[in-house]
Design a protein around this motif. Structure first.
Motif, PDB file in Angstrom:
ATOM      1  N   SER A 301      -9.741 -22.740  -8.690  1.00  0.00           N
ATOM      2  CA  SER A 301      -8.673 -23.444  -9.030  1.00  0.00           C
ATOM      3  C   SER A 301      -7.669 -23.166  -9.363  1.00  0.00           C
ATOM      4  CB  SER A 301      -9.001 -25.007  -9.477  1.00  0.00           C
ATOM      5  OG  SER A 301      -9.782 -25.451  -9.957  1.00  0.00           O
ATOM      6  N   LEU A 302      -8.011 -21.821  -9.843  1.00  0.00           N
ATOM      7  CA  LEU A 302      -7.411 -21.090 -10.770  1.00  0.00           C
ATOM      8  C   LEU A 302      -7.079 -20.183 -10.241  1.00  0.00           C
ATOM      9  CD1 LEU A 302      -8.913 -21.534 -14.105  1.00  0.00           C
ATOM     10  CD2 LEU A 302      -7.105 -22.567 -13.514  1.00  0.00           C
ATOM     11  N   CYS A 303      -7.731 -19.534  -9.235  1.00  0.00           N
ATOM     12  CA  CYS A 303      -7.154 -18.036  -8.201  1.00  0.00           C
ATOM     13  C   CYS A 303      -6.256 -19.023  -7.159  1.00  0.00           C
ATOM     14  CB  CYS A 303      -8.280 -17.622  -7.853  1.00  0.00           C
ATOM     15  SG  CYS A 303      -9.195 -17.084  -9.727  1.00  0.00           S
ATOM     16  N   ASN A 304      -5.205 -17.668  -7.125  1.00  0.00           N
ATOM     17  CA  ASN A 304      -4.369 -17.910  -5.878  1.00  0.00           C
ATOM     18  C   ASN A 304      -3.792 -16.171  -5.586  1.00  0.00           C
ATOM     19  OD1 ASN A 304      -2.699 -18.526  -3.987  1.00  0.00           O
ATOM     20  ND2 ASN A 304      -1.014 -19.693  -4.697  1.00  0.00           N
ATOM     21  N   TYR A 305      -5.312 -15.539  -4.944  1.00  0.00           N
ATOM     22  CA  TYR A 305      -4.890 -13.879  -5.154  1.00  0.00           C
ATOM     23  C   TYR A 305      -5.486 -13.519  -3.593  1.00  0.00           C
ATOM     24  CZ  TYR A 305      -6.488  -9.633  -6.183  1.00  0.00           C
ATOM     25  OH  TYR A 305      -6.974  -8.201  -6.370  1.00  0.00           O
ATOM     26  N   VAL A 342      -2.258   0.992   0.437  1.00  0.00           N
ATOM     27  CA  VAL A 342      -2.835  -0.140  -0.456  1.00  0.00           C
ATOM     28  C   VAL A 342      -1.702  -1.041   0.681  1.00  0.00           C
ATOM     29  CG1 VAL A 342      -3.689  -0.829  -2.547  1.00  0.00           C
ATOM     30  CG2 VAL A 342      -3.584   1.540  -2.275  1.00  0.00           C
ATOM     31  N   ALA A 343      -2.662  -2.049   0.854  1.00  0.00           N
ATOM     32  CA  ALA A 343      -1.785  -3.464   1.550  1.00  0.00           C
ATOM     33  C   ALA A 343      -2.483  -4.680   0.804  1.00  0.00           C
ATOM     34  CB  ALA A 343      -1.687  -3.362   2.362  1.00  0.00           C
ATOM     35  N   THR A 344      -1.401  -5.014   0.715  1.00  0.00           N
ATOM     36  CA  THR A 344      -2.374  -7.132   0.671  1.00  0.00           C
ATOM     37  C   THR A 344      -1.897  -7.942   1.557  1.00  0.00           C
ATOM     38  OG1 THR A 344      -2.682  -9.155  -0.711  1.00  0.00           O
ATOM     39  CG2 THR A 344      -0.281  -8.023  -0.584  1.00  0.00           C
ATOM     40  N   THR A 345      -2.673  -8.678   2.431  1.00  0.00           N
ATOM     41  CA  THR A 345      -1.870 -10.022   3.510  1.00  0.00           C
ATOM     42  C   THR A 345      -1.107 -10.745   2.971  1.00  0.00           C
ATOM     43  OG1 THR A 345      -3.608 -11.159   3.759  1.00  0.00           O
ATOM     44  CG2 THR A 345      -3.855  -9.133   5.258  1.00  0.00           C
ATOM     45  N   THR A 371       5.586   5.588  -2.434  1.00  0.00           N
ATOM     46  CA  THR A 371       6.314   4.922  -1.892  1.00  0.00           C
ATOM     47  C   THR A 371       6.315   2.817  -1.571  1.00  0.00           C
ATOM     48  OG1 THR A 371       5.486   5.388   0.614  1.00  0.00           O
ATOM     49  CG2 THR A 371       7.011   7.043  -0.467  1.00  0.00           C
ATOM     50  N   GLY A 372       7.343   2.477  -1.208  1.00  0.00           N
ATOM     51  CA  GLY A 372       6.630   0.759  -1.070  1.00  0.00           C
ATOM     52  C   GLY A 372       6.339  -0.112  -2.660  1.00  0.00           C
ATOM     53  N   GLN A 373       6.356   0.773  -3.741  1.00  0.00           N
ATOM     54  CA  GLN A 373       5.261   0.197  -5.235  1.00  0.00           C
ATOM     55  C   GLN A 373       6.925  -0.613  -4.934  1.00  0.00           C
ATOM     56  OE1 GLN A 373       3.239   1.237  -6.986  1.00  0.00           O
ATOM     57  NE2 GLN A 373       3.340   2.464  -8.280  1.00  0.00           N
ATOM     58  N   LYS A 374       5.889  -2.447  -6.067  1.00  0.00           N
ATOM     59  CA  LYS A 374       6.008  -3.237  -5.669  1.00  0.00           C
ATOM     60  C   LYS A 374       6.454  -4.247  -4.443  1.00  0.00           C
ATOM     61  CE  LYS A 374       7.493  -2.509 -11.063  1.00  0.00           C
ATOM     62  NZ  LYS A 374       9.328  -2.617 -11.447  1.00  0.00           N
ATOM     63  N   THR A 375       5.714  -4.211  -3.195  1.00  0.00           N
ATOM     64  CA  THR A 375       5.544  -4.244  -2.282  1.00  0.00           C
ATOM     65  C   THR A 375       4.230  -4.602  -2.387  1.00  0.00           C
ATOM     66  OG1 THR A 375       5.707  -2.724  -0.777  1.00  0.00           O
ATOM     67  CG2 THR A 375       7.826  -3.472  -1.816  1.00  0.00           C
ATOM     68  N   LYS A 376       4.421  -5.831  -0.429  1.00  0.00           N
ATOM     69  CA  LYS A 376       3.220  -5.908  -0.674  1.00  0.00           C
ATOM     70  C   LYS A 376       1.908  -4.375   0.011  1.00  0.00           C
ATOM     71  CE  LYS A 376       4.352  -7.702   5.028  1.00  0.00           C
ATOM     72  NZ  LYS A 376       3.932  -8.831   5.374  1.00  0.00           N
ATOM     73  N   SER A 377       3.093  -3.592   0.390  1.00  0.00           N
ATOM     74  CA  SER A 377       2.115  -1.964   1.286  1.00  0.00           C
ATOM     75  C   SER A 377       2.647  -0.853   0.280  1.00  0.00           C
ATOM     76  CB  SER A 377       2.484  -1.796   2.608  1.00  0.00           C
ATOM     77  OG  SER A 377       2.154  -1.035   3.013  1.00  0.00           O
ATOM     78  N   VAL A 378       1.601  -0.419  -0.249  1.00  0.00           N
ATOM     79  CA  VAL A 378       2.045   0.534  -0.461  1.00  0.00           C
ATOM     80  C   VAL A 378       1.491   1.435  -0.560  1.00  0.00           C
ATOM     81  CG1 VAL A 378       2.496   1.745  -2.841  1.00  0.00           C
ATOM     82  CG2 VAL A 378       2.449  -0.526  -3.289  1.00  0.00           C
ATOM     83  N   ARG A 379       2.339   3.114  -0.298  1.00  0.00           N
ATOM     84  CA  ARG A 379       1.378   4.278   0.216  1.00  0.00           C
ATOM     85  C   ARG A 379       1.357   5.178  -0.758  1.00  0.00           C
ATOM     86  NH1 ARG A 379       2.548   7.463   5.975  1.00  0.00           N
ATOM     87  NH2 ARG A 379       1.081   5.644   6.084  1.00  0.00           N
ATOM     88  N   PHE A 380       0.743   6.083  -1.224  1.00  0.00           N
ATOM     89  CA  PHE A 380       0.790   6.904  -1.711  1.00  0.00           C
ATOM     90  C   PHE A 380       0.333   8.675  -1.034  1.00  0.00           C
ATOM     91  CE2 PHE A 380      -3.846   5.477  -2.302  1.00  0.00           C
ATOM     92  CZ  PHE A 380      -4.741   6.260  -2.870  1.00  0.00           C
ATOM     93  N   CYS A 381       0.377   9.185  -1.658  1.00  0.00           N
ATOM     94  CA  CYS A 381       0.213  10.821  -1.013  1.00  0.00           C
ATOM     95  C   CYS A 381      -0.012  11.110  -2.215  1.00  0.00           C
ATOM     96  CB  CYS A 381       1.098  11.150  -0.241  1.00  0.00           C
ATOM     97  SG  CYS A 381       1.707  10.234   0.748  1.00  0.00           S
ATOM     98  N   ALA A 382      -1.543  12.667  -2.204  1.00  0.00           N
ATOM     99  CA  ALA A 382      -1.612  13.552  -3.189  1.00  0.00           C
ATOM    100  C   ALA A 382      -1.899  14.918  -2.769  1.00  0.00           C
ATOM    101  CB  ALA A 382      -3.066  13.395  -4.120  1.00  0.00           C
ATOM    102  N   SER A 383      -1.109  15.711  -3.162  1.00  0.00           N
ATOM    103  CA  SER A 383      -0.916  17.456  -3.178  1.00  0.00           C
ATOM    104  C   SER A 383      -1.795  18.100  -4.382  1.00  0.00           C
ATOM    105  CB  SER A 383       0.612  17.616  -3.290  1.00  0.00           C
ATOM    106  OG  SER A 383       0.832  18.908  -2.907  1.00  0.00           O
TER     107      SER A 383
END
Length: 636
Positions: A301-305, A342-345, A371-383
């Motif tokens: 009841s406390l979760c909307n996640y 990384v993504a959320t529906t 790229t895409g920070q603070k959106t529902k889909s973030v891509r991170f790339c490592a080098s």
């Protein structure tokens, strides 16, 4: 009557006071004891304490107690509040914020429904009186926060270390705060992000939460109402109630090599676990730390996640994602690039992603971009270009905060671990010297799906060609080449090993001979003899020979035969080997009968005979005749 009333009033007052003190005494939500080396035998100990804002105020000091297994010497030091700032650059005692901006926790408002935690660091400087292979330092605090799964009582944490073997070592520490929030009946993953400043190997495990006084020994605090849980609480799969249909005995799982834990909590409320990280150097245990963690499991009841997911993107350069082992594979001294999504529906999801590349010693040199920070889909790339000290299994830990801030305003956090296996150069072991005909085993490491061959492409002396460790039986100096077919993206996926022949008795090599049946063939090994050395010769088989053990020999063969010759010397364990083959000519026969033909006609000539002859067709008496191939057995 009045006297009775007075006594009753006193009793009620005392009872209320005791209940009030008991209610306020719980405040230890988590913590750990770590240390850092300063110089010589002097260390600075830090006790990191996580206070529940709904409990009593923190204490101004704590006691640090130490003991060892080598002597009866004990250490007692006062831990004082650290006067400086604590990570990430905030004042000591600052609330560890999990609430959204505009949402208050118990640290801001005592009536808030969101639990609040403050972080306090205490320290003491200790000069070790002597070296020992097993020291134990501990801190005891009154009292633990209430938990659904374990009893309340004294909060106890300890650390061990070995300054006999690892003087100058600093302990591992945790980069993540020990206050994970999750929702009942929802899959969850979290990583405490253990980091070793010396780059030693770490192994993580779940252990029983401890209680005890300063100096220990720490003992299990006990399960809360143990008979009421179905299935029973226990390690390693069910430290608090995590049983599901898919995992009826508990869904809790912790990967020792990465520290990644995952579970589905099926009981709402605070749950306490203890995480132990052991530190190894060159295979030797040099210390350990224990962290107490309180997992806050919220009622649905406390979760909307909506939990996030992570998946590899198509971008992989000079590296490979292995879906079977669920890891990234790359190569030493070779720049790699890879990306994950990384993504959320949640349609209004706001994900903030970070990682441990800047704090992890094993990942030194890695850069990660987002790229895409603070959106529902973030891509991170490592080098990253791993060096010789960064081979083996390394862990990139990715933290995901969901700042969508649905009511009641909690920032939920997840952790994902991306194992990265860095292959060293493939190595073949080991160059060696042997006697001709001896067997020796070769071994390949740092690769997979090996393919062996002799230099030049042969394989006759190898017991197997697609194995890790073939046995070889060479009779001459030879180089073997091995290739790792499983790491073709690595530039260093081949190596070679030389097998050299030791000195053997010297003699002339015997020729292979073609002759006619009954002809005599003479042999002379002409051994290069040294004074005082006895030589032994063996001919096998002895068929047609005048002797089986002579340096000089005579054969009168009636059939093809191959002799195997072994020469040994009294001053050398190595033997020399040779072969001598005699092939007998079997004669030939013209199969075409005498014929009468007209001038200019053709006829097919045919003969059968030993292939070792050299053939040449002609006419007798000489006449003009054309043969399609005078050297063939069947010309026209």
């Amino acid at each position: 009557m009045k006297r009775f009333s007075f006594i009753l009033m006193v009793c009620l007052t005392c009872c209320l006071s005791m209940m009030s003190n008991k209610a306020k005494a719980d405040h230890a939500a988590g913590g750990e004891l770590i240390y850092e080396w300063i110089s010589d035998s002097t260390y600075r100990f830090f006790f990191k304490f996580y206070r529940d804002c709904g409990g009593i105020a923190t204490y101004p000091t704590h006691q640090l107690c130490g003991k060892n297994t080598c002597t009866t010497v004990t250490i007692n030091k006062t831990l004082e509040l650290w006067p400086g700032q604590i990570p990430p650059g905030v004042n000591n005692g600052t609330a560890v914020t999990l609430g959204c901006s505009g949402s208050s926790t118990e640290c801001d408002n005592s009536s808030s429904a969101i639990p609040g935690i403050e972080e306090y660091w205490y320290y003491a400087i200790v000069t070790m009186p002597h070296k020992c292979d097993f020291w134990t330092f501990s801190v005891s605090v009154s009292a633990r926060n209430f938990s659904d799964n374990v009893n309340t009582g004294l909060f106890y944490v300890e650390t061990t270390f070995n300054n006999q073997y690892a003087q100058g070592n600093s302990s591992p520490y945790f980069d993540a705060k020990p206050i994970p929030y999750t929702c009942k009946d929802m899959p969850y993953s979290f990583n405490n992000q253990a980091i070793d400043p010396n780059g030693d190997s770490l192994w993580t495990e779940i252990v029983l939460p401890l209680t005890g006084g300063c100096g220990g020994p720490g003992t299990f605090i006990g399960w809360n109402n143990p008979t009421s849980w179905t299935p029973p609480l226990g390690l390693p799969n069910n430290p608090f109630q995590t049983a599901t249909t898919a995992a009826p005995t508990g869904s809790f799982n912790l990967v020792g090599s990465t520290g990644q834990m995952s579970f589905t909590a099926t009981d709402a409320g605070p749950q306490t676990i203890a995480i132990k990280v052991s530190e190894y150097r060159n295979g030797i245990l040099i210390g350990s730390i224990i962290r107490d963690v309180q997992v806050q499991v919220l009622d649905p009841s406390l979760c909307n996640y909506t939990p996030s997911t992570i998946n590899p993107s198509p971008i992989f350069d000079s590296s490979f994602y292995n879906p079977i082992s669920n890891r990234v594979e790359a190569c030493i001294n070779q720049k790699m690039n890879f990306c994950f999504d990384v993504a959320t529906t949640d349609p209004v999801g706001r994900l903030v992603v970070s990682d441990n590349s800047k704090t992890s010693v094993p990942l030194t040199g890695m850069t990660v971009t987002y790229t895409g920070q603070k959106t529902k889909s973030v891509r991170f790339c490592a080098s990253w270009t791993p060096t010789a000290t960064q081979t083996g299994l390394r862990n990139l830990i990715v933290s995901v905060k969901d700042s969508t801030c649905h009511p009641p305003g909690i920032v939920f956090q997840q952790s994902f671990t991306i194992p990265i296996y860095v292959f060293p150069p493939i190595q073949a072991y080991r160059d060696t010297s042997i006697c001709p005909g001896d067997k020796v085993q070769l071994v390949a490491t740092n690769g997979s799906n090996y393919q062996w061959q002799e230099l030049g492409g042969g394989t006759s002396s190898l017991s197997c060609t697609n194995c890790i460790a073939p046995t070889v039986t060479p009779y001459a100096t030879i180089r073997y080449v091995v290739e790792s077919k499983g790491t073709t993206f690595c530039r260093h996926n081949k190596d070679s090993v030389d097998v050299t022949m030791l000195k053997v008795p010297e003699h002339d090599n015997m020729p292979d001979i073609i002759t006619c049946p009954g002809n005599i063939v003479n042999y002379d090994l002409n051994i290069k003899k040294e004074p005082g050395v006895t030589y032994t010769v063996t001919w096998t088989p002895a068929t047609y020979l005048t002797g089986a053990t002579s340096e000089t020999n005579t054969s009168t063969p009636l059939n093809d035969v191959e002799y195997h010759i072994v020469v040994s010397a009294s001053n050398n364990r190595c033997k020399s080997f040779d072969t001598a083959r005699i092939n007998l000519l079997d004669g030939f026969k013209i199969e075409t009968p005498d014929l009468a033909i007209c001038e200019g006609q053709t006829v097919d000539a045919k003969a059968t005979g030993d292939a070792n002859y050299t053939y040449n067709w002609s006419t007798d008496p000489p006449a003009t005749a054309d043969f399609t191939d005078p050297a063939a057995l069947d010309p026209t």
